[in-house]
Scaffold this motif. Structure first.
Motif, PDB file in Angstrom:
ATOM      1  N   ASN A 159      27.936 146.491  38.484  1.00  0.00           N
ATOM      2  CA  ASN A 159      27.235 147.771  38.639  1.00  0.00           C
ATOM      3  C   ASN A 159      26.334 147.752  39.866  1.00  0.00           C
ATOM      4  O   ASN A 159      26.261 148.729  40.610  1.00  0.00           O
ATOM      5  CB  ASN A 159      26.354 148.062  37.418  1.00  0.00           C
ATOM      6  CG  ASN A 159      27.159 148.635  36.249  1.00  0.00           C
ATOM      7  OD1 ASN A 159      28.291 149.047  36.421  1.00  0.00           O
ATOM      8  ND2 ASN A 159      26.555 148.642  35.079  1.00  0.00           N
ATOM      9  N   TYR A 163      27.007 150.668  42.442  1.00  0.00           N
ATOM     10  CA  TYR A 163      26.032 151.747  42.663  1.00  0.00           C
ATOM     11  C   TYR A 163      25.099 151.355  43.797  1.00  0.00           C
ATOM     12  O   TYR A 163      23.882 151.328  43.644  1.00  0.00           O
ATOM     13  CB  TYR A 163      25.298 152.076  41.356  1.00  0.00           C
ATOM     14  CG  TYR A 163      26.290 152.462  40.281  1.00  0.00           C
ATOM     15  CD1 TYR A 163      26.976 153.671  40.361  1.00  0.00           C
ATOM     16  CD2 TYR A 163      26.596 151.593  39.238  1.00  0.00           C
ATOM     17  CE1 TYR A 163      27.932 154.012  39.418  1.00  0.00           C
ATOM     18  CE2 TYR A 163      27.553 151.932  38.287  1.00  0.00           C
ATOM     19  CZ  TYR A 163      28.218 153.141  38.391  1.00  0.00           C
ATOM     20  OH  TYR A 163      29.172 153.475  37.457  1.00  0.00           O
ATOM     21  N   ASP A 187      19.217 145.152  42.746  1.00  0.00           N
ATOM     22  CA  ASP A 187      19.944 145.768  43.869  1.00  0.00           C
ATOM     23  C   ASP A 187      19.045 146.776  44.562  1.00  0.00           C
ATOM     24  O   ASP A 187      18.051 147.217  43.993  1.00  0.00           O
ATOM     25  CB  ASP A 187      21.246 146.430  43.367  1.00  0.00           C
ATOM     26  CG  ASP A 187      21.014 147.654  42.504  1.00  0.00           C
ATOM     27  OD1 ASP A 187      20.481 148.663  43.006  1.00  0.00           O
ATOM     28  OD2 ASP A 187      21.355 147.610  41.298  1.00  0.00           O
ATOM     29  N   SER A 212      30.752 157.691  39.053  1.00  0.00           N
ATOM     30  CA  SER A 212      31.113 156.508  38.280  1.00  0.00           C
ATOM     31  C   SER A 212      32.628 156.347  38.219  1.00  0.00           C
ATOM     32  O   SER A 212      33.162 155.257  38.376  1.00  0.00           O
ATOM     33  CB  SER A 212      30.528 156.627  36.874  1.00  0.00           C
ATOM     34  OG  SER A 212      31.247 155.852  35.965  1.00  0.00           O
ATOM     35  N   THR A 218      33.868 153.009  33.480  1.00  0.00           N
ATOM     36  CA  THR A 218      34.323 153.573  32.205  1.00  0.00           C
ATOM     37  C   THR A 218      33.151 154.127  31.400  1.00  0.00           C
ATOM     38  O   THR A 218      33.351 154.832  30.423  1.00  0.00           O
ATOM     39  CB  THR A 218      34.981 152.490  31.328  1.00  0.00           C
ATOM     40  OG1 THR A 218      34.005 151.481  31.044  1.00  0.00           O
ATOM     41  CG2 THR A 218      36.164 151.863  32.006  1.00  0.00           C
ATOM     42  N   GLY A 219      31.932 153.764  31.770  1.00  0.00           N
ATOM     43  CA  GLY A 219      30.769 154.181  30.985  1.00  0.00           C
ATOM     44  C   GLY A 219      30.549 153.283  29.781  1.00  0.00           C
ATOM     45  O   GLY A 219      29.705 153.562  28.932  1.00  0.00           O
ATOM     46  N   LEU A 222      27.684 148.885  30.111  1.00  0.00           N
ATOM     47  CA  LEU A 222      26.346 148.542  29.631  1.00  0.00           C
ATOM     48  C   LEU A 222      26.250 148.555  28.103  1.00  0.00           C
ATOM     49  O   LEU A 222      25.382 147.903  27.542  1.00  0.00           O
ATOM     50  CB  LEU A 222      25.294 149.469  30.255  1.00  0.00           C
ATOM     51  CG  LEU A 222      25.015 149.223  31.747  1.00  0.00           C
ATOM     52  CD1 LEU A 222      23.977 150.200  32.273  1.00  0.00           C
ATOM     53  CD2 LEU A 222      24.555 147.791  31.992  1.00  0.00           C
TER      54      LEU A 222
HETATM   55  P1  ADP Z   1      30.141 152.568  34.332  1.00  0.00           P
HETATM   56  O1  ADP Z   1      31.427 152.002  33.886  1.00  0.00           O
HETATM   57  O2  ADP Z   1      30.168 154.046  34.570  1.00  0.00           O
HETATM   58  O3  ADP Z   1      29.544 151.797  35.461  1.00  0.00           O
HETATM   59  P2  ADP Z   1      28.041 151.447  32.629  1.00  0.00           P
HETATM   60  O4  ADP Z   1      27.888 151.526  31.148  1.00  0.00           O
HETATM   61  O5  ADP Z   1      28.233 150.098  33.223  1.00  0.00           O
HETATM   62  O6  ADP Z   1      29.206 152.423  33.021  1.00  0.00           O
HETATM   63  O7  ADP Z   1      26.775 152.121  33.280  1.00  0.00           O
HETATM   64  C1  ADP Z   1      26.376 153.421  32.837  1.00  0.00           C
HETATM   65  C2  ADP Z   1      25.800 154.234  33.986  1.00  0.00           C
HETATM   66  O8  ADP Z   1      24.543 153.690  34.392  1.00  0.00           O
HETATM   67  C3  ADP Z   1      26.651 154.229  35.251  1.00  0.00           C
HETATM   68  O9  ADP Z   1      27.644 155.225  35.206  1.00  0.00           O
HETATM   69  C4  ADP Z   1      25.624 154.521  36.334  1.00  0.00           C
HETATM   70  O10 ADP Z   1      25.394 155.905  36.408  1.00  0.00           O
HETATM   71  C5  ADP Z   1      24.348 153.866  35.786  1.00  0.00           C
HETATM   72  N1  ADP Z   1      24.093 152.531  36.386  1.00  0.00           N
HETATM   73  C6  ADP Z   1      24.364 151.321  35.839  1.00  0.00           C
HETATM   74  N2  ADP Z   1      23.964 150.321  36.642  1.00  0.00           N
HETATM   75  C7  ADP Z   1      23.401 150.896  37.731  1.00  0.00           C
HETATM   76  C8  ADP Z   1      22.789 150.407  38.945  1.00  0.00           C
HETATM   77  N3  ADP Z   1      22.677 149.095  39.181  1.00  0.00           N
HETATM   78  N4  ADP Z   1      22.325 151.322  39.825  1.00  0.00           N
HETATM   79  C9  ADP Z   1      22.441 152.640  39.583  1.00  0.00           C
HETATM   80  N5  ADP Z   1      23.004 153.171  38.489  1.00  0.00           N
HETATM   81  C10 ADP Z   1      23.481 152.320  37.569  1.00  0.00           C
END
Ligand code: ADP
Length: 253
Positions: A159, A163, A187, A212, A218-219, A222
């Protein structure tokens, strides 16, 4: 039947028990609602790429694609199919964690060494996004489930790369602290709006859907991290500032 308030008054010692039952029913209802929402989301998330694959394939099958557009169409089908595979893999990982169906044994893992392996796996993606990846810290031995620790650190680091902006930097730090063993990923990328920080661990929650998706998200990444943290009785902390960057800290007891 202690539904009757009068009877409850007659058995005051049962009050805490009744409250606990009511609380547990509420929790069960909330879990059931979450499951229903998850199933609805899964159907939607699976249907979207399948619909485009089927659409592109149908036009190709009917011979309606000009030869010079063939490449583009196959590329689209390939992309959507790859997306489906990632999605299905994430759903399987999550449901396995959710049901506590983790047959894997705990073993001693050096979180620093594990982070180094993950960084080398992610190096090509970082290079493609023009993001610099670095590892600092020290050897830190922790007894946990290797595969899940791997997925957690991988998802957070990926991530931080995804991002981010070209020229950006991602630092992974692993080491011992007074609060416990930690892996911290920082980051200087796009950041998360303050009012959405609490929501990013929800299944399928994305701050910016198109962004994303375009970056292969995939959301679920996390949510997997959150479940992995729970399984290890650890904690996860997020600090983020829109336009400045994000810092995610995993703490293991
Ligand atoms: P994805 O598969 O969309 O990356 P995650 O569950 O890993 O799904 O993350 C959920 C959302 O959190 C992401 O879609 C993004 O919008 C935000 N996100 C996660 N990590 C970061 C990051 N390091 N910087 C900015 N936004 C982040």
């Amino acid at each position: 039947d202690l539904e009757n308030p009068l009877e409850q008054e007659m058995y005051p010692e049962l009050q805490p028990l009744l409250e606990r039952i009511e609380q547990s029913n509420k929790e069960k209802e909330a879990m059931a609602a979450m499951r229903r929402e998850f199933s609805a989301n899964v159907s939607h998330e699976l249907k979207t790429p399948l619909t485009s694959i089927s659409g592109y394939a149908e036009i190709m099958k009917d011979g309606l694609v000009r030869p010079e557009d063939m490449q583009h169409f196959s590329e689209k089908i390939y992309q959507e199919a790859s997306r489906l595979i990632t999605l299905v893999e994430d759903i399987i990982k999550l449901s396995r964690l959710d049901e506590g169906r983790v047959e894997l044994e705990k073993e001693e893992v050096d979180l620093y060494e594990l982070s180094r392996e993950i960084i080398s796996r992610l190096a090509p993606q970082a290079a493609k996004n023009q993001v610099r990846l670095e590892l600092t810290g020290e050897s830190v031995k922790y007894t946990g489930i290797r595969q899940i620790l791997d997925e957690m650190i991988y998802n957070i680091t990926e991530n931080a790369i995804k991002y981010n902006n070209p020229g950006g930097k991602v630092s992974v730090w692993a080491g011992n602290t007074l609060q416990g063993k930690k892996v911290v990923v920082t980051d200087d990328g796009i950041g998360i709006p303050e009012d959405q920080i609490d929501r990013i661990f929800e299944r399928f929650y994305r701050v910016d859907k198109s962004h994303s998706k375009e970056r292969g998200g995939t959301g679920l990444g996390l949510s997997i991290v959150k479940h992995g943290v729970m399984l290890h009785h650890g904690e996860v902390h997020v600090e983020s500032k829109l336009g400045e960057g994000t810092r995610i800290e995993l703490v293991f007891p």
